[in-house]
Design a protein around this motif. Structure first.
Motif, PDB file in Angstrom:
ATOM      1  N   ASN A 191       0.835  -1.208   0.000  1.00  0.00           N
ATOM      2  CA  ASN A 191       0.000   0.000   0.000  1.00  0.00           C
ATOM      3  C   ASN A 191       0.870   1.259   0.000  1.00  0.00           C
ATOM      4  N   TRP A 192       0.957   1.923  -1.153  1.00  0.00           N
ATOM      5  CA  TRP A 192       1.774   3.126  -1.286  1.00  0.00           C
ATOM      6  C   TRP A 192       1.119   4.349  -0.639  1.00  0.00           C
ATOM      7  N   GLN A 193      -0.124   4.213  -0.230  1.00  0.00           N
ATOM      8  CA  GLN A 193      -0.823   5.369   0.324  1.00  0.00           C
ATOM      9  C   GLN A 193      -0.788   5.418   1.846  1.00  0.00           C
ATOM     10  N   ASN A 194      -0.332   4.342   2.478  1.00  0.00           N
ATOM     11  CA  ASN A 194      -0.253   4.309   3.934  1.00  0.00           C
ATOM     12  C   ASN A 194       1.137   4.777   4.385  1.00  0.00           C
ATOM     13  N   ASN A 195       1.242   6.045   4.711  1.00  0.00           N
ATOM     14  CA  ASN A 195       2.528   6.624   5.128  1.00  0.00           C
ATOM     15  C   ASN A 195       2.641   6.574   6.648  1.00  0.00           C
ATOM     16  N   SER A 196       2.953   5.393   7.167  1.00  0.00           N
ATOM     17  CA  SER A 196       2.984   5.202   8.621  1.00  0.00           C
ATOM     18  C   SER A 196       4.325   4.679   9.120  1.00  0.00           C
ATOM     19  N   PHE A 197       5.370   4.767   8.301  1.00  0.00           N
ATOM     20  CA  PHE A 197       6.631   4.126   8.650  1.00  0.00           C
ATOM     21  C   PHE A 197       7.796   5.109   8.463  1.00  0.00           C
ATOM     22  N   GLN A 198       8.945   4.715   8.976  1.00  0.00           N
ATOM     23  CA  GLN A 198      10.137   5.530   8.751  1.00  0.00           C
ATOM     24  C   GLN A 198      11.293   4.646   8.321  1.00  0.00           C
ATOM     25  N   MET A 199      12.219   5.274   7.592  1.00  0.00           N
ATOM     26  CA  MET A 199      13.336   4.529   7.009  1.00  0.00           C
ATOM     27  C   MET A 199      14.624   5.351   7.147  1.00  0.00           C
ATOM     28  N   PHE A 200      15.702   4.641   7.504  1.00  0.00           N
ATOM     29  CA  PHE A 200      17.021   5.260   7.591  1.00  0.00           C
ATOM     30  C   PHE A 200      17.947   4.561   6.602  1.00  0.00           C
ATOM     31  N   VAL A 201      18.859   5.346   6.039  1.00  0.00           N
ATOM     32  CA  VAL A 201      19.767   4.768   5.043  1.00  0.00           C
ATOM     33  C   VAL A 201      21.188   5.256   5.295  1.00  0.00           C
ATOM     34  N   GLN A 202      22.122   4.471   4.823  1.00  0.00           N
ATOM     35  CA  GLN A 202      23.514   4.901   4.741  1.00  0.00           C
ATOM     36  C   GLN A 202      23.904   4.793   3.283  1.00  0.00           C
ATOM     37  N   ILE A 203      24.232   5.933   2.667  1.00  0.00           N
ATOM     38  CA  ILE A 203      24.523   5.914   1.235  1.00  0.00           C
ATOM     39  C   ILE A 203      25.910   5.337   0.983  1.00  0.00           C
ATOM     40  N   ALA A 204      26.109   4.835  -0.220  1.00  0.00           N
ATOM     41  CA  ALA A 204      27.389   4.247  -0.603  1.00  0.00           C
ATOM     42  C   ALA A 204      28.477   5.326  -0.619  1.00  0.00           C
TER      43      ALA A 204
END
Length: 799
Positions: free
Chosen positions: A215-228
Motif C-alpha cells: 500500500n503506497w498510500q499508507n505513510n505510517s513508517f520511517q526509514m534510515f539509510v547509509q549511502i554508498a
C-alpha cells in the motif's frame, strides 16, 4: 621586557583598585556569558557526533501536496523499501526500516519497567555503529531476539550476564537477549532507545502492517539509510525523488517527492516550508551566538571607556617614558600587557562563574554539558579567546594613550581635546543600544509565549491524567476499568483514545461527502475515542450532540471540529454522511453527529488542524484518560488510581502524565529561549551599568573642585546631580531611539514564523525604553548624589 610590562601593569591595577574591580568584574561577566554560550553552541552543533558514519547517514523524507499546500515529514510507505533495494540498491550501504520510538512494558521475573525502543531491520545496529559490549553484532537475526542498552541491562540484571536471558515485552512476547550495546549519549538521536527488536517480529505480529506491504498510500513508517561511499545525498535524492509516483498511479495527484535528509540536519535544520528546508533550531544557535558576541563587546567597551577616560592620569607617565626614549610600539605593548593581565584575571573569574552556574544552566536549558577540563582543543581556543579579547579591549586605549605628545604633557599644556570624549560617548550609545534591544526582544518573546498560553485550548486540561495502555492486557476491559475507577471515588469520568489528548498521531484522507468539490485533496487528523471522551476532557459541543450509549447508531458516528467544518465547506454538517473510499481498509459509512470547539492538539502557535473524532469500534486505543475528583487532592486521587490499576494489571507498571503538564511542554522550547535571553539581557544591562558607574565615578572625581565651588556658590544637590547626569541620560535616550527600530525589525521578522502571534504595540517599546532610562538614572544617581553631598571644604582644600 615582557616581565617588566606585567610588573607595571600589576602596579597600575593595585593603584586603582576600584576601576580595576569594575574592569575585571565586567569582563569576567562578559567572558562567562560567552563561555557558557560557546559550550551550549558546541553541544548543539556537535549533536549526533556519536555516530561514526554520520556523514553518510540520512532519513528518508517525503513531501506531498494537499490543495496547493506542501507538507513534509519522515513518514513513508512500506513498499518504498523493496523498491529502493531492487532499483537503487547500488546507491546504498544500508537500508533500514524502523518503527517510531515507542514505550513498551518490559518484564524480567518480578521486575517490570516501562522502556522506550524501536523495531529495526537486522542491519540497523551496524548503520548506527552501536558499540557492542556483550553478545553478537548481528543480534537481530532471530525473530524473537532483543538487543538492550547497558543501562537497561544494569536495571534488570545487575552483575548477572544478560545474554540468553528472556524478557517479556508488553506482557505478551518472550524475547531473548542477544546483545548489550553501550548507551547512546544524550546529545544524539536514538539516545532514548533502550532496546531494539527485529523488524520481522513487528511485521509478523501486526496485521495492519501486513496489510500495508503493498500500500503506497499508507505513510505510517520511517526509514534510515547509509549511502554508498561513491555517492552523495544530492545525487541519490535526484535518482529516487519520483519513485513513488512511478510506482503507484493513485498517489500522483498528491505529487509525492522522496528525498534524503542528512543526519547533520535532523536536529538543527528539520523545518520545512512548502517543501523547502527552512531551518529549525539552528536559528537559536545563531541567536545565542550573536548574544554572546554582543555581551563580550559590551564588556570590552567598559574597558576601553574607563581606560581612555583616565587618559590624563596616564599622560605624564607617557610623556616621561617618551622623553627618555620609549618608542610608540613599546608603549603600545605596555598598555596591551595591562589589557592582557586584566583579561587573564577576568577569564579565570569567568571560569569560576561558569562552574558555579553550569548545573543551573543545564537544568534550565535541559542539557548535560560538562566543563571540558581534558580537552586540549578547548584550552587552545581559550588562549586564542584571551588574546583576541585582550586585543579587542586594549587596542583602542593602547593606540590612544601612546599617541600623546611628550612636550605638551611635560609643559602642562596637555588637554584631552574638544572631541576626546566623543568615542566614549559613541561606545556608551552602542552599549545601551544593545541592552535596550535585548530588553525589547526578551519582552516580546515572553509576550508571544503568554499570548499562546492564553489561547483557548478547547477542553478543560486541569485535573486530567493519561495512562498509557501499550499492552494486550487492556483489550476488552474499558467498561470494567471505567466502573472500577469511578467507584473508587478518585475519578469522576474515564474514556479512551487512540492518541494522547495533546497530540495527533494519525492523519487520513480518502473520504467523500455530499458537496465535496471536484479534485479536493483532504488531509484530516484522525482520533478514535470511546463514548465518554467529550465528557471526560470537557469538549464543548457547538452543534448537534455528543456520543451516547442510548443510540446504537453512534458506533458509526463522528464528531468534527470547527476547523473541519470550514475545511469541508459545509454550513450544516450535523447528519451528513462520510464515506471512506479506501478499498483495502473498508469502513461503514460514518455520520456526523456533532461539531466541537477546536482543540489544540499540535503546536499552540499554529492554526488548529481539521479533525475527526471517531467512535472506537475495535478497542484501538492507546490511552486511558481520567478526570480526577476535584474534591480531593491530586496526590490522594493518584494513590487510589494506582491501587485500582495494580489490582487489575499487577504485571504492568503504573505510569501516568498530567495533561496540563504535557500541554505545557509545547511551550518548553520558547520558554527556555525566553528564560535564557532574559538572563543574558540582565547580565548585559549589568555590564553596561558597571561601565556607566565607572564613568560617572571618574567624572565626579575629575570635577571634584568644580562641584565644591558650585556648592559654595549655592548649588543644590539636584543642580549637581543634573550637571553630572544629563550627558549620560542624553546618550541613553539616543540609544533608545536607535534600538527601537532595530528591535522592531528583528522581532517582527521572528514573529512571522508563528501564524498565531502577538501584535507588536507601541507600549511594549515604551516600557523597554522607560526601563532602560530608569536603570540608567539609578546607576548614575548613586555616584552623582554621593559627589553632590561631599563637604566642599574637603574638595577645595589645597593639595
Amino acid at each position: 621586557m615582557f616581565k617588566n610590562y606585567l610588573k607595571i601593569a600589576w602596579r597600575n591595577l593595585l593603584k586603582n583598585k576600584g576601576y580595576s574591580l569594575i574592569n575585571i568584574g565586567g569582563l569576567a561577566l562578559g567572558m562567562a556569558v560567552t563561555l557558557i554560550i560557546g559550550l551550549w553552541m558546541h553541544d548543539e552543533l556537535t549533536y549526533n557526533s556519536y555516530f561514526k558514519n554520520k556523514d553518510k547517514i540520512a532519513q528518508v523524507f517525503q513531501s506531498q501536496t494537499f490543495n496547493g499546500n506542501v507538507g513534509t515529514g519522515p513518514a513513508i510507505p512500506l513498499p518504498l523499501e523493496p523498491a529502493l533495494r531492487e532499483n537503487y540498491g547500488d546507491n546504498f550501504e544500508h537500508i533500514v526500516m524502523c518503527s517510531w520510538t515507542q514505550s513498551s512494558y518490559v518484564k524480567y521475573k518480578e521486575n517490570s519497567i516501562s522502556r522506550t525502543g524501536n523495531y529495526m531491520q537486522p542491519n540497523g545496529p551496524e548503520l548506527l555503529g552501536l558499540e557492542i559490549i556483550k553478545g553478537v553484532k548481528n543480534g537481530l537475526d532471530e525473530i524473537n531476539s532483543i538487543m538492550i542498552s547497558e543501562s537497561m541491562a544494569d536495571a534488570f540484571f545487575g552483575v548477572e550476564n544478560p545474554i540468553g536471558k528472556v524478557l517479556k515485552i508488553s506482557n505478551q512476547y518472550d524475547m531473548m537477549v542477544t546483545a548489550v550495546y553501550k548507551d547512546i549519549p544524550y546529545s544524539n538521536s536514538f539516545n532514548d532507545t533502550d532496546f531494539i527488536m527485529p523488524w520481522e517480529h513487528y511485521v509478523s505480529n501486526q496485521e495492519w502492517i501486513q496489510n500495508s506491504l503493498d500500500n503506497w498510500q499508507n505513510n505510517s513508517f520511517q526509514m534510515f539509510v547509509q549511502i554508498a561511499g561513491n555517492t552523495s545525498f544530492e545525487s541519490v535524492t535526484n535518482a529516487i525523488i519520483d519513485i513513488k509516483k512511478n510506482s503507484d498511479e493513485e498517489v500522483v495527484e498528491f505529487n509525492p517527492r522522496i528525498f534524503l535528509l542528512p543526519m547533520e540536519d535532523w536536529y538543527l535544520k528539520s523545518n520545512f516550508d512548502q517543501g523547502v528546508q527552512s531551518g529549525g533550531r539552528i536559528k537559536y544557535v545563531w541567536l545565542f551566538g550573536i548574544i554572546g558576541a554582543f555581551v563580550l563587546i559590551l564588556a570590552c567597551i567598559n574597558f576601553m571607556n574607563l581606560s581612555t577616560a583616565r587618559s590624563e592620569k596616564r599622560a605624564k607617565e607617557v610623556g616621561i617614558r617618551k622623553s627618555i626614549g620609549s618608542q610608540k610600539g613599546q608603549l603600545i605593548n605596555q598598555f596591551l600587557s595591562e589589557s592582557f593581565l586584566v583579561v587573564l584575571f577576568a577569564y579565570l573569574i569567568g571560569i569560576a562563574i561558569v562552574l558555579l552556574s553550569l548545573n543551573g544552566f543545564n537544568d534550565l536549558a535541559r542539557k548535560e554539558i560538562t566543563f571540558p577540563w581534558n580537552s586540549g582543543t578547548f584550552w587552545m581556543i581559550s588562549l586564542a579567546f584571551i588574546l583576541f579579547t585582550a586585543l579587542l579591549a586594549g587596542s583602542y586605549p593602547a593606540l590612544y594613550l601612546s599617541s600623546f605628545k611628550p612636550v605638551d604633557v611635560l609643559k602642562g599644556t596637555f588637554k584631552s581635546g574638544k572631541y576626546a570624549g566623543l568615542p566614549r560617548k559613541i561606545l556608551v550609545v552602542v552599549q545601551f543600544t544593545v541592552s535596550v534591544a535585548f530588553i525589547i526582544g526578551t519582552f516580546i518573546v515572553m509576550q508571544q509565549i503568554n499570548h499562546a498560553k492564553n489561547r483557548p485550548v478547547g477542553y478543560d486540561k486541569e485535573g486530567l491524567i493519561q495512562i498509557p495502555t501499550f499492552a494486550q492486557d487492556f483489550e476488552g476491559k474499558t467498561e470494567l476499568m471505567r466502573n472500577e475507577f469511578k467507584n473508587s471515588g478518585a475519578v469522576v469520568e474515564m474514556a479512551t483514545s487512540s492518541s494522547p489528548t495533546t497530540r495527533i498521531w494519525s492523519n487520513r484522507s480518502g473520504f467523500t461527502w455530499e458537496g465535496k468539490p471536484e479534485g479536493f485533496q483532504e488531509d484530516l487528523a484522525w482520533t478514535e475515542v470511546s463514548v465518554d471522551y467529550a465528557k471526560t476532557i470537557g469538549l464543548k459541543i457547538l452543534e448537534g450532540r455528543d456520543f451516547s450509549r442510548e443510540f446504537a447508531t453512534d458506533s458509526v458516528g463522528i464528531l468534527i471540529n470547527e476547523s473541519a467544518k470550514k475545511y469541508m465547506g459545509v454550513q450544516n454538517p450535523v447528519g451528513m454522511l462520510i464515506r471512506d473510499t479506501d478499498e483495502e481498509d473498508p469502513a461503514p459509512t460514518m455520520k456526523i453527529i456533532g461539531v466541537i470547539e477546536d482543540v489544540i492538539a499540535q503546536s499552540p502557535y499554529e492554526p488548529v488542524k481539521q479533525a475527526f473524532y471517531v467512535y472506537d469500534r475495535y478497542d484501538n486505543f492507546s490511552y486511558y484518560t481520567l478526570r480526577l475528583n476535584p474534591n480531593q487532592s491530586a496526590s490522594q486521587n493518584i494513590a487510589i488510581v494506582e491501587r485500582v490499576f495494580k489490582e487489575n494489571f499487577p504485571d504492568i507498571p503504573f505510569e501516568y502524565d498530567f495533561v496540563d503538564e504535557e500541554y505545557g511542554e509545547k511551550f518548553a522550547a520558547e520558554e527556555r529561549v525566553g528564560s535564557l535571553a532574559g538572563i543574558f539581557t540582565a547580565l548585559a544591562i549589568l555590564i553596561s551599568c558597571l561601565g556607566l558607574f565607572g564613568l560617572t565615578s571618574f567624572v565626579a572625581e575629575q570635577r571634584t573642585k568644580e562641584i565644591g565651588v558650585r556648592k559654595v556658590l549655592g548649588a543644590t544637590v539636584f543642580n549637581v546631580w543634573n550637571m553630572l547626569s544629563k550627558d549620560f541620560l542624553k546618550l541613553v535616550v539616543i540609544s533608545c531611539f536607535i534600538a527601537v527600530p532595530i528591535a522592531y525589525y528583528v522581532m517582527n521578522g521572528w514573529l512571522q514564523e508563528y501564524p498565531y502571534r502577538v501584535i507588536l504595540k507601541w507600549w511594549i517599546f515604551a516600557i523597554a525604553m522607560l526601563g532602560a532610562f530608569g536603570i540608567t538614572v539609578l546607576t548614575v544617581s548613586f555616584q552623582a548624589i554621593r559627589a553632590a553631598k561631599q563637604n566642599p571644604v574637603k574638595s577645595l582644600r589645597t593639595e
